[in-house]
Design an enzyme around this catalytic site. Structure first.
Site, PDB file in Angstrom:
ATOM      1  CB  THR A 200      -0.905   0.005   1.249  1.00 35.12           C
ATOM      2  OG1 THR A 200      -1.860  -1.058   1.129  1.00 35.12           O
ATOM      3  CG2 THR A 200      -1.629   1.329   1.419  1.00 35.12           C
ATOM      4  CG  ASN A 201       3.151   1.645   3.264  1.00 38.78           C
ATOM      5  OD1 ASN A 201       1.937   1.817   3.369  1.00 38.78           O
ATOM      6  ND2 ASN A 201       3.884   1.125   4.234  1.00 38.78           N
TER       7      ASN A 201
ATOM      8  CG  HIS B 186      -6.162  53.426  -0.706  1.00 39.26           C
ATOM      9  ND1 HIS B 186      -5.579  52.914   0.439  1.00 39.26           N
ATOM     10  CD2 HIS B 186      -5.132  53.845  -1.498  1.00 39.26           C
ATOM     11  CE1 HIS B 186      -4.266  53.042   0.351  1.00 39.26           C
ATOM     12  NE2 HIS B 186      -3.966  53.587  -0.813  1.00 39.26           N
TER      13      HIS B 186
ATOM     14  CB  SER C 144     -34.370  38.634  -5.723  1.00 39.78           C
ATOM     15  OG  SER C 144     -35.159  38.765  -4.569  1.00 39.78           O
ATOM     16  CB  SER C 145     -37.218  34.222  -3.851  1.00 42.84           C
ATOM     17  OG  SER C 145     -36.868  34.780  -2.583  1.00 42.84           O
TER      18      SER C 145
ATOM     19  CE  LYS D  49     -30.604  42.397  -5.474  1.00 45.22           C
ATOM     20  NZ  LYS D  49     -29.488  41.464  -5.547  1.00 45.22           N
TER      21      LYS D  49
ATOM     22  CD  GLU E  45     -23.237  36.290  -5.975  1.00 47.31           C
ATOM     23  OE1 GLU E  45     -23.660  37.405  -5.658  1.00 47.31           O
ATOM     24  OE2 GLU E  45     -23.986  35.297  -6.153  1.00 47.31           O
TER      25      GLU E  45
END
Length: 469
Positions: free
Chosen positions: A137-138, A184, A314-315, A320, A327
């Site tokens: 396995t190693n 900034h 949007s619900s 929108k 995201e």
């Protein structure tokens, strides 16, 4: 049902499955993630087993009839068959022994079937004596992890290259779109949208380069190291042959690690590679943030970019539309960064001759490679290629910005420029209007000085208006 046994005792196993007693114990012991082995990793395991069988036949240790059946069985798995027989959980104790034995048992029972024998007839073909011949396995699991990672890294680099090309193409398209640069989060001096998009392409190319460099080290494997790197039970000829067979089966230049003991006990190269995925994720997340901010609004935000509308946002708020693709890129980046921490902790947790935490390293590495590749493709094809510039709005913000006064410094001096900036802020009059009204420069001169080329790539066009020494 059939009865299989190991030194712990007997277990009943459904006769229609190809896995055996040790896999069954692992099913009972490790109900952790609910995720079975990654399909690319299963392919890599089968490649390792096929290469080992071929090498053992070449040394004469494996009878050709048995070896050929083993190779055929492994090649069927490589081709996509029997994937539902790999049923052990991704996170498990034992340094991956259950993964290795799952592969050994499935390949053994399918090889028995190929020879016309019944499953479980391990006197003829044994998961341990034949499928695992000259292996541990190693060395199997570390080698399979590296082969899988190399394969997945290629897919990621292809996706990143395509995304870099998309940003570069948009950079050309937006080369004359002048907008306000920001530092900034405040107005700074003008820049072209094209310059910003070209910068994104460069950042992505650096990520590709980092991946290319670090993935090279993963071509060194410890196959033939067996348990602790000393090569016990592996003939020198076998080690040479198995590397040759791995190279043939993968199409990659696989080679033996310089120090097998080191390669068996240390996994720092996996941490290094994981780190490049984290850095790539950081760069992509920053780019996604910029896209979201530049597309904010549309009426009460920056509204410099128009992202493709992918779904209602949007619900409750009609009309929108949200920047769902950037995201998603952000969230994938967060996950990749977390995965990298898990890999780092696992790499640190090795002791003496083996790091037993490789299953969790593999789980997180493969997850990062998969989701990052998918997110990059999604960002490219569902967002970047469809981005449009809001040129009119970008121009209008330049016209009302005080930041353009910086371009006038060589022509009217810092003090005059400061007074004009102050007046523009207090009266909301455009900079151009104030400069012309004071007779400091003409409208024609300002047209040249404040042109996109002169503002973003200073040349000689405005030098004729510089005050004499």
């Amino acid at each position: 049902m059939r009865i299989e046994k190991d030194f712990l005792g007997e277990i009943e196993i459904p006769d229609d499955v190809y896995y055996g007693v040790q896999t069954t114990r692992a099913i009972h012991n490790f109900s952790i993630t609910g995720h079975m082995l990654n399909e690319d990793f299963v392919t890599a395991l089968a490649i390792v087993k096929a290469a080992a069988a071929r090498a053992n036949m070449r040394t004469g240790r494996m009878p050709a009839r048995i070896g050929s059946a083993i190779v055929q069985s492994a090649e069927e798995i490589i081709a996509g068959q029997w994937r539902n027989q790999f049923v052990v959980d991704c996170i498990q104790g034992g340094a991956g022994t259950s993964m290795n034995m799952n592969a050994n048992e499935v390949i053994a029972n399918r090889a028995l079937e190929i020879l016309g024998e019944t499953k479980g007839n391990y006197a003829l073909i044994s998961p341990n004596n034949h499928i695992n011949m000259a292996q541990s396995t190693n060395d199997v699991i570390p080698t399979a992890i590296r082969i899988c990672t190399i394969h997945k890294a290629k897919k990621l680099m292809e996706a990143l290259n395509a995304l870099a090309d998309a940003f570069k193409a948009k950079g050309e398209e937006f080369s004359q779109v002048l907008k306000m640069g920001r530092t900034h989060l405040q107005d700074a001096v003008p820049i072209t949208l094209g310059q910003e998009f070209h910068a994104y392409a460069e950042a992505i190319k650096r990520s590709i380069h980092r991946i290319e460099v670090t993935v090279k080290s993963l071509h060194a494997v410890n196959m033939g190291a067996t348990a602790v790197g000393t090569g016990l039970n592996a003939e020198p000829e076998y080690i040479t042959f198995v590397i040759e067979e791995l190279s043939k089966l993968t199409g990659e230049t696989i080679y033996s690690a310089k120090n097998m003991v080191d390669a068996t006990q240390n996994t720092d190269e996996l941490a290094e590679f994981s780190g490049t995925l984290k850095v790539s994720a950081l760069a992509l997340s920053k780019i996604a943030n910029d896209l979201r901010l530049m597309a904010s609004g549309p009426k009460c935000g920056l509204n410099e970019l128009l992202l493709p509308a992918m779904q209602p946002g949007s619900s409750i708020m009609p009309g929108k539309v949200n920047p769902v693709i950037p995201e998603t890129m952000n969230q994938v980046a967060f996950q990749v960064i977390g995965n990298d921490l898990a890999v780092s902790m696992a790499v640190e947790a090795g002791q003496f001759e083996l790091n037993v935490m490789e299953p969790v390293m593999a789980y997180n590495l493969f997850n990062s490679l998969t989701i990052l590749t998918n997110a990059v493709n999604t960002l490219n094809y569902k967002c970047v290629q469809g981005i449009k510039a809001n040129v009119k709005h970008c121009n209008s913000m330049i016209d009302v910005s005080v930041g353009v006064v910086t371009a006038l410094l060589p022509h009217i001096g810092y003090e005059q420029s400061s007074m004009i900036a102050k007046e523009a802020l207090s009266t909301s009059r455009p900079i151009k209007e104030i400069v012309v009204s004071k007779g400091l420069l003409t409208a024609e001169q300002l047209e040249i000085i404040l042109s996109p080329g002169e503002m973003t790539q200073p040349g000689i066009a405005g030098k004729q208006f510089l005050p004499s020494a």
